[in-house]
Design a protein around this motif. Structure first.
Motif, PDB file in Angstrom:
ATOM      1  N   PRO A   3     -37.209  10.252   4.097  1.00  0.00           N
ATOM      2  CA  PRO A   3     -36.849  11.601   3.652  1.00  0.00           C
ATOM      3  C   PRO A   3     -36.245  11.582   2.244  1.00  0.00           C
ATOM      4  O   PRO A   3     -35.816  10.540   1.750  1.00  0.00           O
ATOM      5  N   GLY A   4     -36.204  12.754   1.626  1.00  0.00           N
ATOM      6  CA  GLY A   4     -35.536  12.889   0.343  1.00  0.00           C
ATOM      7  C   GLY A   4     -36.450  12.632  -0.845  1.00  0.00           C
ATOM      8  O   GLY A   4     -37.607  12.211  -0.710  1.00  0.00           O
ATOM      9  N   LYS A   5     -35.905  12.870  -2.029  1.00  0.00           N
ATOM     10  CA  LYS A   5     -36.645  12.696  -3.281  1.00  0.00           C
ATOM     11  C   LYS A   5     -36.948  11.216  -3.508  1.00  0.00           C
ATOM     12  O   LYS A   5     -36.086  10.362  -3.337  1.00  0.00           O
ATOM     13  N   ALA A   6     -38.181  10.927  -3.910  1.00  0.00           N
ATOM     14  CA  ALA A   6     -38.586   9.542  -4.137  1.00  0.00           C
ATOM     15  C   ALA A   6     -39.095   9.365  -5.565  1.00  0.00           C
ATOM     16  O   ALA A   6     -39.748  10.255  -6.128  1.00  0.00           O
ATOM     17  N   GLU A   8     -43.255  19.426  -2.430  1.00  0.00           N
ATOM     18  CA  GLU A   8     -41.860  19.006  -2.296  1.00  0.00           C
ATOM     19  C   GLU A   8     -41.725  17.595  -1.722  1.00  0.00           C
ATOM     20  O   GLU A   8     -40.662  16.972  -1.812  1.00  0.00           O
ATOM     21  N   GLN A   9     -42.799  17.063  -1.132  1.00  0.00           N
ATOM     22  CA  GLN A   9     -42.763  15.719  -0.562  1.00  0.00           C
ATOM     23  C   GLN A   9     -43.389  14.664  -1.483  1.00  0.00           C
ATOM     24  O   GLN A   9     -43.354  13.473  -1.177  1.00  0.00           O
ATOM     25  N   LYS A  66     -31.694   6.636  -9.618  1.00  0.00           N
ATOM     26  CA  LYS A  66     -30.665   6.921  -8.615  1.00  0.00           C
ATOM     27  C   LYS A  66     -29.675   7.958  -9.145  1.00  0.00           C
ATOM     28  O   LYS A  66     -29.266   8.877  -8.423  1.00  0.00           O
ATOM     29  N   GLY A 122     -30.801  11.487  -8.887  1.00  0.00           N
ATOM     30  CA  GLY A 122     -30.936  12.087  -7.569  1.00  0.00           C
ATOM     31  C   GLY A 122     -32.015  11.550  -6.661  1.00  0.00           C
ATOM     32  O   GLY A 122     -32.257  12.112  -5.584  1.00  0.00           O
ATOM     33  N   ALA A 123     -32.656  10.445  -7.023  1.00  0.00           N
ATOM     34  CA  ALA A 123     -33.691   9.877  -6.146  1.00  0.00           C
ATOM     35  C   ALA A 123     -33.042   9.214  -4.939  1.00  0.00           C
ATOM     36  O   ALA A 123     -32.183   8.346  -5.089  1.00  0.00           O
ATOM     37  N   ALA A 124     -33.451   9.626  -3.747  1.00  0.00           N
ATOM     38  CA  ALA A 124     -32.946   8.991  -2.524  1.00  0.00           C
ATOM     39  C   ALA A 124     -33.603   7.640  -2.316  1.00  0.00           C
ATOM     40  O   ALA A 124     -33.000   6.717  -1.767  1.00  0.00           O
ATOM     41  N   THR A 125     -34.858   7.518  -2.766  1.00  0.00           N
ATOM     42  CA  THR A 125     -35.617   6.277  -2.651  1.00  0.00           C
ATOM     43  C   THR A 125     -36.256   5.943  -3.980  1.00  0.00           C
ATOM     44  O   THR A 125     -36.834   6.821  -4.632  1.00  0.00           O
TER      45      THR A 125
END
Length: 209
Positions: A108-111, A136-137, A171, A174-177
């Motif tokens: 999940p989250g921004k990659a 959004e994905q 990071k 805001g990148a989660a991954t």
């Protein structure tokens, strides 16, 4: 199980050997084939041509009787594995970056997906941002300026430093991954405060399963 890794950079051998050891594999289970000229040819034409792809497919067919699985570790050559079918035997051919993309899509989250070599940018975008995935994905795919020039010049410390800086910047934004699209980028993970996703361990684990 016997697995062959097709590399275009000899430095990838140690990276995959380390991943194999972490999975408890025996040395006899993993073989390495290094063919840097395949990447050089693709770079000279701005990506793989139809003829280059055909020649690589023929080479893969010559290898399949001898292995249970083949992993293409070069992101520029990787698309050849898509749709490849071994003739008359059980060998499967994988691209290491597709297994990384599958992992990115599961999280999940921004990659953010980072590339070092410009020749792999189009193939990486096509892989990580396929049609039909909601906007959004979709991960963001970025090229790290100057990184591949440092690698080709043998300046590996600079190469790893540039990658680590790009990871930390992603990071902070805001990148989660954050994923490293090319196998040669893997060693830079140890220089990052938050280790990014890399493909060698994922690829070998998938083959063993």
């Amino acid at each position: 199980m016997t697995i062959a890794c097709l590399h275009t950079a000899a430095s990838n051998i140690a990276i995959f050997d380390q991943a194999a050891q972490s999975l408890g594999m025996q040395p006899t289970q993993l073989s390495h084939i290094v063919m840097p000229h395949l990447l050089a040819e693709a770079e000279s034409t701005g990506g793989m041509t139809a003829l280059q792809q055909h020649n690589l497919e023929q080479f893969l067919h010559s290898l399949t009787p001898w292995f249970d699985a083949i992993v293409i570790t070069c992101s520029t050559l990787g698309p050849v594995a898509d749709g490849f079918t071994a003739q008359g035997n059980h060998c499967a051919v994988y691209r290491s970056d597709r297994l990384l993309a599958d992992e990115v899509h599961r999280l999940p989250g921004k990659a953010l997906v980072l590339c070092a070599a410009e020749s792999t940018l189009a193939a990486t975008r096509a892989l990580f941002c396929p049609p039909g995935v909601p906007v959004e994905q979709l991960p963001e795919v970025q090229l790290i300026p100057g990184a591949w020039a440092a690698f080709k010049a043998g300046k590996h410390d600079d190469y790893h430093r540039l990658i680590a800086q790009a990871v930390e910047q992603g990071k902070q934004q805001g990148a989660a991954t954050v994923a490293l699209a090319q196998v040669s980028m893997t060693a830079a993970a140890s220089h990052c405060a938050t280790p990014p996703l890399t493909s060698p361990h994922l690829a070998l684990r998938h083959c063993l399963r």
